[in-house]
Design a protein around this motif. Structure first.
Motif: not given
Length: 152
Positions: A60-72, A101-107, A110-114, A119-123
């Motif tokens: 969504g609007d947050r950025v989470m690392n694989r360890e579950g920490m919010d790094v937004t 999650p920072s630099c991606g543009m358009g794709k 998905d946040g599942s680490f799979q 569709d979406g862009s990095g911060v």
């Protein structure tokens, strides 16, 4: 005529700054370097994150690392610093690492680490685009080169 100034993800220039401490040097970057002034940026480092660091993805609007920490907050700070550099140097173009999650543009992932892409862009890409900076992903380097050559 002055060369255009272009923000470039530092990892694409060969800097070991990716989340895993590696680089993703882009083939053809030398051609771009001959035609433009490249300004290396790593929004994650500018935001205060270490290298290496746990992988992160947008949720969504947050950025989470694989360890579950919010790094937004670090990603937002890095995006703002990258925008500040663009404004300082007068850069109106950017060549950024795709799917990040920072630099991606358009794709982005998905946040599942799979490894799933959505569709979406990095911060950072989102903030730069909102301020009129045209963002290219690395797979579009030839298109960017054509644009630069056409205008120089």
């Amino acid at each position: 005529m002055n060369k255009p100034r272009i923000l470039v993800s530092a990892c694409l220039l060969g800097v070991n700054c990716r989340y895993n401490g590696e680089r993703k040097k882009l083939e053809g970057i030398e051609r771009l370097m001959e035609r433009a002034e490249l300004i290396p940026v790593c929004p994650e480092i500018l935001g205060g994150l270490p290298t290496p660091r746990p992988p992160a993805e947008r949720v969504g609007d947050r950025v989470m690392n694989r360890e579950g920490m919010d790094v937004t907050e670090a990603y937002q700070r890095g995006a703002e610093e990258t925008l500040r550099l663009a404004e300082l140097f007068g850069a109106h173009l950017a060549l950024l690492k795709e799917r990040s999650p920072s630099c991606g543009m358009g794709k982005i992932y998905d946040g599942s680490f799979q490894g799933r892409i959505v569709d979406g862009s990095g911060v950072t890409a989102q903030l730069l685009a909102a301020h009129g900076i045209y963002v290219y992903g690395e797979s579009r380097i030839d298109e960017l080169l054509n644009e630069v050559e056409k205008n120089t």
